[in-house]
Design an enzyme around this catalytic site. Structure first.
Site, short mmCIF file in Angstrom:
data_model
loop_
_atom_site.label_atom_id
_atom_site.label_comp_id
_atom_site.label_asym_id
_atom_site.label_seq_id
_atom_site.Cartn_x
_atom_site.Cartn_y
_atom_site.Cartn_z
N SER A 279 0.79 -1.23 0.00
CA SER A 279 0.00 0.00 0.00
C SER A 279 0.82 1.29 0.00
O SER A 279 0.25 2.37 -0.14
CB SER A 279 -0.96 0.01 1.19
OG SER A 279 -2.02 -0.88 0.96
N GLY B 117 5.72 14.97 10.09
CA GLY B 117 6.16 13.82 9.32
C GLY B 117 5.03 13.22 8.52
O GLY B 117 3.86 13.56 8.70
N GLY C 29 2.99 -12.09 2.62
CA GLY C 29 4.28 -12.44 3.21
C GLY C 29 5.35 -11.39 3.10
O GLY C 29 6.52 -11.66 3.41
N GLY D 3 3.98 9.31 6.25
CA GLY D 3 4.40 7.93 6.02
C GLY D 3 3.27 7.05 5.55
O GLY D 3 2.13 7.48 5.37
N HIS D 4 3.63 5.79 5.36
CA HIS D 4 2.67 4.77 4.94
C HIS D 4 3.29 3.41 5.19
O HIS D 4 4.51 3.27 5.20
CB HIS D 4 2.34 4.91 3.45
CG HIS D 4 0.91 4.58 3.11
ND1 HIS D 4 0.38 3.31 3.27
CD2 HIS D 4 -0.09 5.35 2.63
CE1 HIS D 4 -0.89 3.33 2.90
NE2 HIS D 4 -1.21 4.54 2.51
N ASP D 5 2.44 2.41 5.42
CA ASP D 5 2.87 1.02 5.51
C ASP D 5 2.32 0.27 4.31
O ASP D 5 1.39 0.73 3.64
CB ASP D 5 2.34 0.35 6.78
CG ASP D 5 2.94 0.92 8.05
OD1 ASP D 5 3.92 1.69 7.96
OD2 ASP D 5 2.42 0.61 9.13
N GLY D 6 2.89 -0.91 4.05
CA GLY D 6 2.39 -1.75 2.98
C GLY D 6 2.55 -3.22 3.34
O GLY D 6 3.54 -3.59 3.98
#
Length: 484
Positions: A83, A321, A330, A323-326
């Site tokens: 993502s 700041g 796995g 940001g993003h996670d993905g």
């Protein structure tokens, strides 16, 4: 650096790096050793780390791409970034909006006349801005394999007409991958290119992102990471498939890249839209628009206190700041950046249940050393606030998912939450359970800290009401209505 200086620099809008403060040199050998140590301690097979600091991109790698082949991870190894891809799609849309080719506040139907969702009123009113900042209300987890052809996004959007709403548009923030595929289709219609081609022409080529791609045949030219799955404290095993996402998932989660390329993309926002050679790829005002607070998050911790146009937004010690996670099958990816400090941290991993702990540790230590900024931690309150657990007991349902909150016996936490598949996803995965401990209680929302077991980190679970009085829980950045 004193906290006063950091706060004053942020308040004045001047970069910390321009405040006459010496930025520590990046010690590659020490951070390499730290990366190696953390992967071994947390059973993460492999990872690539890239750090923007002192105007340069520092790239490190550790472990193996696949525990079966034992091929080493190198800085030029390619991972699935999941993502984090949404940040790229958002940038394409904002570039087109700044060029006057679309209006972020006009209805989506102005650009896609055939666009529709199951709710007729939302069909007429939803805007690209609402898609970008996750306030469209469109159910967020619609996956549809529409084939490998260049028409995959057009066919995906045709299927969206049967997708419902989590909430009325504009009523709350609820993370929506579906919304980002609609944005990807808007990019195609406005540019006359496929989303993949637009990404290359508008971002990858100008930024020199030679190791950023969207199609598996492109990935095959490079060392590619295989995903791994496993429980905390165990050595994970390779996934049976390299990637389960269809091509139509590209705009919301289909990019593959090196950690260095992800850091270079983030540097575009750190450097006000300019490339290292001074080219202005994204106007400074467009950068600021993407990093401006658009909506407050019910959950103030998971990805930031607010959402902008494509990015989660936060403040650490008064320093802004984003940001993003993905995550994919796995593989787990992380990006955080502090533009005022000239810092960005990208970590790409190929699995291991404790990969989030590796990232949190590295990010906390890196930002503390390189920017003097403290990354906050989330967990239960020292003194539990008094509250009536019965207010939150019940069922919470959105398309494909059911959460059931029940009371807990004395001494075993306060609430227990069961998370399982529903509708078409019923019985597709084993139910998951979280024990919930109270953090805070205010008239507008009640916050719990949840975890599955003692080895897991704490995650926020927020109960709140919309303006119309309807009850919701915010979990995993998604809003889910109380149904019973």
């Amino acid at each position: 650096m004193s906290r006063y200086l950091k706060q004053e620099a942020a308040k004045a809008g001047s970069p910390l790096r321009g405040a006459g403060v010496d930025v520590p040199a990046f010690d590659s050998a020490r951070w390499q050793a730290r990366l190696d140590e953390l992967l071994a301690a947390h059973h993460v097979p492999g990872a690539a780390l890239a750090v923007v600091s002192d105007g340069a991109v520092h790239e490190l790698a550790s472990g193996v791409l696949h525990t079966g082949t034992r091929v080493a991870v190198t800085p030029d190894s390619v991972f699935q970034i999941g993502s984090i891809s949404k940040g790229y799609t958002a940038t394409l849309v904002v570039l087109l909006a700044h060029a006057g080719k679309l209006d972020l506040d006009a209805p989506v139907t102005d650009l896609l006349p055939d666009f529709a969702v199951a709710d007729a009123e939302a069909t007429k009113t939803v805007t690209p801005r609402q898609l970008l900042n996750h306030t469209s209300g469109i159910e967020g987890d619609f996956v549809s394999d529409t084939g490998r052809g260049d028409d995959c996004l057009a066919r995906y959007v045709e299927g969206v007409r049967d997708v419902g709403l989590t909430n009325p548009p504009g009523a709350t923030m609820s993370y929506s991958s579906t919304a980002y595929n609609i944005l990807g289709r808007i990019v195609e219609v406005v540019t006359g290119r496929t989303w993949d081609e637009a990404l290359k022409e508008m971002l990858c080529v100008p930024l020199g992102l030679a190791h950023t791609m969207t199609l598996p045949e492109e990935v095959l030219r490079f060392r590619a990471a295989m995903g791994h799955m496993g429980e905390p404290g165990e050595d994970p095993v390779p996934t049976p498939l390299w990637n389960m996402l269809p091509r139509s998932a590209g705009p919301y989660g289909g990019i593959c890249a090196t950690a260095g390329d992800v850091a270079r993309f983030a540097r575009l926002f750190v450097d006000g839209g300019r490339t290292p050679d001074g080219s202005q790829v994204l106007a400074a005002e467009a950068v600021e628009a993407m990093l401006r607070r658009e909506v407050e998050m019910p959950d103030q911790w998971y990805l930031g206190a607010h959402w902008g146009l494509g990015w989660g937004l936060f403040e650490w010690d008064g320093v802004r700041g984003f940001g993003h996670d993905g995550s994919t099958f796995g593989q787990l990816a992380y990006l955080r950046a502090l533009p005022e400090a000239g810092i960005a941290v990208a970590l790409l991993t190929n699995g291991g249940a404790a990969a989030p702990k590796v990232f949190e540790t590295l990010c906390r230590e890196l930002t503390a050393e390189l920017a003097g900024v403290g990354m906050p931690e989330f967990g239960p309150a020292t003194e539990e606030p008094a509250m009536d657990p019965a207010l939150f007991v019940g069922s919470y349902r959105r398309e494909g998912f059911l959460m059931t909150v029940t009371d807990r016996p004395a001494g075993e936490g306060v609430l227990r939450m069961k998370y399982e598949g529903a509708d078409g996803l019923k019985d597709t995965f084993e139910p998951l359970f979280w024990n919930l401990v109270p953090v805070s209680d205010t008239p507008s929302k009640t916050v719990f800290a949840g975890r599955r077991n003692d080895k897991d980190g704490w995650i926020p679970v927020v109960f709140y009401a919309l303006a119309d009085g309807s009850r919701y829980v915010h979990f995993g950045v998604r809003a889910t209505a109380k149904s019973g």
